[in-house]
Design a protein around this motif. Structure first.
Motif, PDB file in Angstrom:
ATOM      1  N   ASN A  61       0.808  -1.216   0.000  1.00 54.96           N
ATOM      2  CA  ASN A  61       0.000   0.000   0.000  1.00 54.96           C
ATOM      3  C   ASN A  61       0.848   1.276   0.000  1.00 54.96           C
ATOM      4  O   ASN A  61       0.303   2.380   0.034  1.00 54.96           O
ATOM      5  CB  ASN A  61      -0.941   0.016   1.205  1.00 54.96           C
ATOM      6  CG  ASN A  61      -1.978  -1.091   1.125  1.00 54.96           C
ATOM      7  OD1 ASN A  61      -2.459  -1.425   0.041  1.00 54.96           O
ATOM      8  ND2 ASN A  61      -2.319  -1.671   2.269  1.00 54.96           N
ATOM      9  N   LEU A  62       2.161   1.099  -0.018  1.00 53.06           N
ATOM     10  CA  LEU A  62       3.083   2.234   0.020  1.00 53.06           C
ATOM     11  C   LEU A  62       3.623   2.482  -1.389  1.00 53.06           C
ATOM     12  O   LEU A  62       4.262   1.610  -1.982  1.00 53.06           O
ATOM     13  CB  LEU A  62       4.230   1.942   0.985  1.00 53.06           C
ATOM     14  CG  LEU A  62       5.233   3.068   1.233  1.00 53.06           C
ATOM     15  CD1 LEU A  62       4.557   4.254   1.910  1.00 53.06           C
ATOM     16  CD2 LEU A  62       6.396   2.560   2.096  1.00 53.06           C
ATOM     17  N   LYS A  63       3.364   3.659  -1.930  1.00 52.90           N
ATOM     18  CA  LYS A  63       3.808   4.001  -3.278  1.00 52.90           C
ATOM     19  C   LYS A  63       5.175   4.673  -3.198  1.00 52.90           C
ATOM     20  O   LYS A  63       5.315   5.740  -2.586  1.00 52.90           O
ATOM     21  CB  LYS A  63       2.802   4.925  -3.956  1.00 52.90           C
ATOM     22  CG  LYS A  63       3.070   5.138  -5.438  1.00 52.90           C
ATOM     23  CD  LYS A  63       1.905   5.865  -6.100  1.00 52.90           C
ATOM     24  CE  LYS A  63       2.103   5.941  -7.607  1.00 52.90           C
ATOM     25  NZ  LYS A  63       0.950   6.577  -8.293  1.00 52.90           N
ATOM     26  N   VAL A  64       6.183   4.053  -3.806  1.00 60.96           N
ATOM     27  CA  VAL A  64       7.542   4.588  -3.777  1.00 60.96           C
ATOM     28  C   VAL A  64       7.741   5.512  -4.975  1.00 60.96           C
ATOM     29  O   VAL A  64       7.563   5.099  -6.125  1.00 60.96           O
ATOM     30  CB  VAL A  64       8.582   3.454  -3.783  1.00 60.96           C
ATOM     31  CG1 VAL A  64       9.999   4.022  -3.849  1.00 60.96           C
ATOM     32  CG2 VAL A  64       8.418   2.584  -2.532  1.00 60.96           C
ATOM     33  N   ILE A  65       8.127   6.756  -4.695  1.00 60.83           N
ATOM     34  CA  ILE A  65       8.260   7.787  -5.723  1.00 60.83           C
ATOM     35  C   ILE A  65       9.744   8.152  -5.877  1.00 60.83           C
ATOM     36  O   ILE A  65      10.375   8.607  -4.915  1.00 60.83           O
ATOM     37  CB  ILE A  65       7.465   9.058  -5.357  1.00 60.83           C
ATOM     38  CG1 ILE A  65       6.006   8.693  -5.040  1.00 60.83           C
ATOM     39  CG2 ILE A  65       7.561  10.081  -6.473  1.00 60.83           C
ATOM     40  CD1 ILE A  65       5.264   8.027  -6.175  1.00 60.83           C
TER      41      ILE A  65
END
Length: 361
Positions: A334-338
């Protein structure tokens, strides 16, 4: 028979105690594990006011604990733990000196964050270059007994410069063994000492491919920052330079009216230089886990283009972005890495959702 059984039981107990003792035998190293993702609103005040918006910017950390045999064995079965030698962590410095250097790195990161955030916001800011902050002194330096870690060198032979490059260039072309006089500040007190230059190893720099002369110290810039409005930052027990990006986001968004966070729980990591570039750090996989535990949905990771040579030396042979992305994919979906190269990349993503293009090998 009873006596023999008692002897066997006693021997077994002794071996058990020895085994337990061996498990907790200290090692010359550290166990690195996921730390915290702390809300920067607790640390940053602008004009005496904390950020009261619903959005949240988190500084992520790695927890260090002294290693023992039991902890070392845990690193073999827990993918979120790792072991590093004391030399790799502290560079051979004492715990007190290591803590002092980490504290300066943090203060330097905050100063850079203020400069980038205020320039981006087009708000008044004044910088004063104090001099060279000494991070370490080599064993071969003629100043090893007179210059200490934590000193700020303000002049060499009476010359003060406005950045470390000025000091470096002044010494670079001198011959080995030339006596120079160094002015410094230590614990608020001014001092002066003299010593001889040494020849430093060759480097990959095109400017000094065959080496140069110097004092034999590792250094960084010591800059004082004054802003309007005034920024106060108390990072508590957190040290090191890796919070630079997140401090910059917190200060900039708070300074300009809290329009970027949009009620999101945002974590990330990366150093910040005065030109707004984001640098790589260590332990990013553990910081991803800290962000997950804090409920973040966005995680900013420093991006550099992967090359065969670079990947050879990177942690787990992956760039920061690759390691963060792969860790999140496996353990924090659920963690979007940018990926971000610059502070502007992070601002643009928060404002528009646009992500920079990346290359893979």
């Amino acid at each position: 028979m009873r006596k023999r059984s008692q002897i066997i039981a006693a021997v077994a107990a002794i071996f058990m105690l020895l085994g337990i003792g061996a498990m907790f035998w200290p090692l010359d190293g550290y166990i690195e594990s996921p730390g915290e993702a702390d809300d920067l609103a607790k640390f940053v005040k602008i004009d005496g006011q904390n950020d009261t918006s619903k959005g949240r910017y988190n500084i992520t950390s790695v927890y260090l604990s002294k290693a023992n045999v039991f902890g070392y064995l845990q690193t073999k079965i827990n993918p979120h733990l790792s072991y590093s030698s004391a030399q790799d962590i502290t560079g051979g410095e004492s715990s007190a000196v290591f803590a002092q250097v980490q504290d300066f790195y943090m203060q330097s990161a905050i100063a850079n964050a203020e400069q980038v955030a205020f320039k981006k916001a087009q708000r008044p800011i004044t910088t004063t270059y104090r001099g060279i902050y000494v991070l370490s002194v080599s064993a071969g330096s003629h100043f090893k007994n007179s210059i200490h870690v934590g000193d700020t060198i303000t002049a060499i032979d009476g010359h003060h410069y406005e950045n470390s490059d000025g000091f470096i260039k002044y010494l670079a072309d001198k011959k080995k063994g030339v006596t120079v006089t160094v002015d410094y500040i230590r614990n608020g007190q001014h001092g002066q000492t003299s010593g001889k230059t040494i020849k430093l190893p060759s480097s990959q720099s095109s400017e000094y491919p065959h080496g140069r002369s110097g004092l034999g110290i590792v250094l960084t810039d010591n800059v004082a920052v004054d802003t309007v409005p005034k920024v106060d930052v108390d990072p508590g027990q957190i040290g090191g330079p890796s919070g630079g990006l997140m401090f910059t986001l917190q200060i900039y968004d708070q300074l300009t009216g809290n329009h970027l966070s949009k009620d999101r729980n945002i974590s990330g990591t990366g150093t910040m230089n005065v030109n707004g570039y984001v640098g790589e750090i260590g332990g990013i996989d553990k910081k991803v886990m800290a962000a997950k535990a804090a409920g973040s949905t966005v995680f900013f990771a420093p991006y550099v283009e992967p090359t065969k040579t670079l990947l050879k030396y990177e942690e787990q042979h992956k760039t920061n972005y690759q390691l963060a992305r792969d860790t999140a994919k496996k353990y924090a979906p659920n963690l979007k890495v940018i990926p971000v190269r610059t502070f502007d990349d992070a601002v643009n993503y928060l404002a528009t959702g646009q992500i920079i293009q990346t290359k893979e090998r």
